[in-house]
Design a protein around this motif. Structure first.
Motif, PDB file in Angstrom:
ATOM      1  N   GLY A  24      13.661   9.479 -35.980  1.00  0.00           N
ATOM      2  CA  GLY A  24      14.189  10.740 -35.449  1.00  0.00           C
ATOM      3  C   GLY A  24      15.605  11.013 -35.920  1.00  0.00           C
ATOM      4  N   LEU A  25      16.439   9.992 -35.905  1.00  0.00           N
ATOM      5  CA  LEU A  25      17.816  10.154 -36.403  1.00  0.00           C
ATOM      6  C   LEU A  25      17.834  10.463 -37.892  1.00  0.00           C
ATOM      7  CD1 LEU A  25      19.627   7.260 -34.493  1.00  0.00           C
ATOM      8  CD2 LEU A  25      19.911   9.723 -34.135  1.00  0.00           C
ATOM      9  N   ALA A  26      16.972   9.802 -38.637  1.00  0.00           N
ATOM     10  CA  ALA A  26      16.898  10.052 -40.082  1.00  0.00           C
ATOM     11  C   ALA A  26      16.444  11.482 -40.355  1.00  0.00           C
ATOM     12  CB  ALA A  26      15.957   9.049 -40.739  1.00  0.00           C
ATOM     13  N   ARG A  27      15.454  11.939 -39.607  1.00  0.00           N
ATOM     14  CA  ARG A  27      14.875  13.271 -39.830  1.00  0.00           C
ATOM     15  C   ARG A  27      15.906  14.381 -39.627  1.00  0.00           C
ATOM     16  NH1 ARG A  27      10.224  12.765 -37.116  1.00  0.00           N
ATOM     17  NH2 ARG A  27       9.165  12.217 -39.029  1.00  0.00           N
ATOM     18  N   ILE A  28      16.817  14.217 -38.665  1.00  0.00           N
ATOM     19  CA  ILE A  28      17.801  15.280 -38.393  1.00  0.00           C
ATOM     20  C   ILE A  28      19.087  15.114 -39.203  1.00  0.00           C
ATOM     21  CG2 ILE A  28      16.889  15.781 -36.099  1.00  0.00           C
ATOM     22  CD1 ILE A  28      19.340  14.240 -34.954  1.00  0.00           C
ATOM     23  N   GLY A  29      19.115  14.117 -40.092  1.00  0.00           N
ATOM     24  CA  GLY A  29      20.273  13.959 -40.965  1.00  0.00           C
ATOM     25  C   GLY A  29      21.392  13.109 -40.399  1.00  0.00           C
ATOM     26  N   ALA A  30      21.168  12.457 -39.270  1.00  0.00           N
ATOM     27  CA  ALA A  30      22.218  11.671 -38.630  1.00  0.00           C
ATOM     28  C   ALA A  30      22.588  10.415 -39.404  1.00  0.00           C
ATOM     29  CB  ALA A  30      21.798  11.294 -37.202  1.00  0.00           C
ATOM     30  N   MET A  31      21.760  10.017 -40.372  1.00  0.00           N
ATOM     31  CA  MET A  31      22.039   8.803 -41.145  1.00  0.00           C
ATOM     32  C   MET A  31      22.547   9.100 -42.549  1.00  0.00           C
ATOM     33  SD  MET A  31      18.841   6.419 -40.151  1.00  0.00           S
ATOM     34  CE  MET A  31      18.548   5.855 -38.499  1.00  0.00           C
ATOM     35  N   ASN A  32      22.751  10.367 -42.849  1.00  0.00           N
ATOM     36  CA  ASN A  32      23.139  10.740 -44.208  1.00  0.00           C
ATOM     37  C   ASN A  32      24.483  10.172 -44.650  1.00  0.00           C
ATOM     38  OD1 ASN A  32      20.757  12.125 -44.315  1.00  0.00           O
ATOM     39  ND2 ASN A  32      21.666  14.116 -44.711  1.00  0.00           N
ATOM     40  N   SER A  33      25.334   9.814 -43.704  1.00  0.00           N
ATOM     41  CA  SER A  33      26.648   9.291 -44.086  1.00  0.00           C
ATOM     42  C   SER A  33      26.651   7.768 -44.228  1.00  0.00           C
ATOM     43  CB  SER A  33      27.700   9.720 -43.056  1.00  0.00           C
ATOM     44  OG  SER A  33      27.407   9.141 -41.800  1.00  0.00           O
ATOM     45  N   LEU A  34      25.535   7.135 -43.936  1.00  0.00           N
ATOM     46  CA  LEU A  34      25.469   5.675 -44.080  1.00  0.00           C
ATOM     47  C   LEU A  34      25.393   5.299 -45.550  1.00  0.00           C
ATOM     48  CD1 LEU A  34      22.953   4.732 -41.241  1.00  0.00           C
ATOM     49  CD2 LEU A  34      25.438   4.652 -41.183  1.00  0.00           C
ATOM     50  N   GLY A  35      25.947   4.134 -45.880  1.00  0.00           N
ATOM     51  CA  GLY A  35      25.890   3.661 -47.258  1.00  0.00           C
ATOM     52  C   GLY A  35      24.455   3.565 -47.741  1.00  0.00           C
ATOM     53  N   GLU A  36      24.246   3.861 -48.977  1.00  0.00           N
ATOM     54  CA  GLU A  36      22.961   3.789 -49.655  1.00  0.00           C
ATOM     55  C   GLU A  36      21.976   4.876 -49.234  1.00  0.00           C
ATOM     56  OE1 GLU A  36      21.334  -0.158 -49.479  1.00  0.00           O
ATOM     57  OE2 GLU A  36      23.225  -1.067 -50.069  1.00  0.00           O
ATOM     58  N   GLU A  79      12.603  22.895 -44.984  1.00  0.00           N
ATOM     59  CA  GLU A  79      12.203  21.638 -44.345  1.00  0.00           C
ATOM     60  C   GLU A  79      13.333  21.065 -43.490  1.00  0.00           C
ATOM     61  OE1 GLU A  79       8.933  19.906 -47.526  1.00  0.00           O
ATOM     62  OE2 GLU A  79      11.075  19.627 -47.944  1.00  0.00           O
ATOM     63  N   ARG A  80      14.585  21.157 -43.991  1.00  0.00           N
ATOM     64  CA  ARG A  80      15.726  20.687 -43.203  1.00  0.00           C
ATOM     65  C   ARG A  80      15.886  21.501 -41.932  1.00  0.00           C
ATOM     66  NH1 ARG A  80      18.520  21.067 -47.870  1.00  0.00           N
ATOM     67  NH2 ARG A  80      19.972  22.543 -46.957  1.00  0.00           N
ATOM     68  N   LEU A  81      15.766  22.825 -42.045  1.00  0.00           N
ATOM     69  CA  LEU A  81      15.879  23.682 -40.858  1.00  0.00           C
ATOM     70  C   LEU A  81      14.783  23.368 -39.850  1.00  0.00           C
ATOM     71  CD1 LEU A  81      16.746  27.111 -42.504  1.00  0.00           C
ATOM     72  CD2 LEU A  81      18.210  25.767 -40.995  1.00  0.00           C
ATOM     73  N   ALA A  82      13.561  23.202 -40.326  1.00  0.00           N
ATOM     74  CA  ALA A  82      12.449  22.876 -39.427  1.00  0.00           C
ATOM     75  C   ALA A  82      12.701  21.532 -38.742  1.00  0.00           C
ATOM     76  CB  ALA A  82      11.134  22.856 -40.191  1.00  0.00           C
ATOM     77  N   ALA A  83      13.181  20.548 -39.488  1.00  0.00           N
ATOM     78  CA  ALA A  83      13.472  19.229 -38.907  1.00  0.00           C
ATOM     79  C   ALA A  83      14.606  19.324 -37.886  1.00  0.00           C
ATOM     80  CB  ALA A  83      13.836  18.232 -40.009  1.00  0.00           C
ATOM     81  N   ASP A  84      15.640  20.111 -38.199  1.00  0.00           N
ATOM     82  CA  ASP A  84      16.761  20.291 -37.266  1.00  0.00           C
ATOM     83  C   ASP A  84      16.277  20.896 -35.948  1.00  0.00           C
ATOM     84  OD1 ASP A  84      18.568  19.321 -39.099  1.00  0.00           O
ATOM     85  OD2 ASP A  84      19.422  21.277 -39.612  1.00  0.00           O
ATOM     86  N   TYR A  85      15.533  21.998 -36.041  1.00  0.00           N
ATOM     87  CA  TYR A  85      15.082  22.669 -34.826  1.00  0.00           C
ATOM     88  C   TYR A  85      14.072  21.828 -34.059  1.00  0.00           C
ATOM     89  CZ  TYR A  85      17.693  26.934 -35.373  1.00  0.00           C
ATOM     90  OH  TYR A  85      18.724  27.839 -35.439  1.00  0.00           O
TER      91      TYR A  85
END
Length: 187
Positions: A24-36, A79-85
């Protein structure tokens, strides 16, 4: 406390977090700032692998999975917008209608900001994300909507007959196209 270095680091330091929560965190972009992590689908790929022991077949291969990149492509804007909402009920990126504004203008639809420059009683068409619906018992069946776009908020009043004829859309749709006579009201 040090910041999380990777999806694996997050999963190992918070063992109470289950796979569904990681995904769930990955899908909404919450992990985008993690290394790799290069993008959301990369984070999804890593979240699915996080904390799983490597079996004998892959042990030693590319440092037990490190360096193996996701075969998944980046999410599209839609797809990003759909995942966010779906994940949060909102988006932290540009408003969804910002991506469609040029086409909407071409179809004669105004933005909330455009309405401020229109003449009183002018016939208008506006599209927005419904952020509030009110149907007070004292309003004699009138329904009040607040619709948001990338420029602001438009307030809409639906007469009882218009609401009844469009009950499902007016009562449930996230985005609406509304047309009618504009009324400027001074506070």
């Amino acid at each position: 406390m040090r910041s999380f270095q990777s999806v694996d680091d997050l999963a190992s330091r918070i063992p109470a977090m289950n796979r569904k929560e990681l995904v769930g965190l990955a899908r909404i972009g919450a992990m985008n700032s993690l290394g790799e992590v290069e993008h959301r689908r990369d984070a999804l790929w890593q979240a699915e692998q996080a904390g799983r022991p490597v079996g004998p077949l892959l042990r030693g291969a590319a440092n037990a999975g490190e360096g193996l990149r996701t075969p998944l492509k980046k999410m599209t804007t839609d797809e990003r917008l759909a995942a966010d909402y779906a994940g949060t009920g909102l988006t932290t990126g540009p408003h969804p209608l910002a991506y469609w504004r040029e086409r909407l203008r071409g179809d004669g639809m105004l933005s909330a900001d455009d309405l401020t420059r229109c003449a009183n009683h002018q016939y208008v068409r506006v599209v927005g994300c419904v952020i509030a619906r009110q149907r007070p018992g004292t309003a004699k069946g009138f329904v009040f909507l607040s619709m948001e776009d990338e420029t602001g908020i438009a307030n809409v009043i639906l007469t009882p007959d218009v609401f009844e004829n469009n009950r499902v859309a007016a009562g449930r749709s996230r985005f609406l196209l509304v047309e009618g006579q504009l009324q400027h009201q001074e506070a």
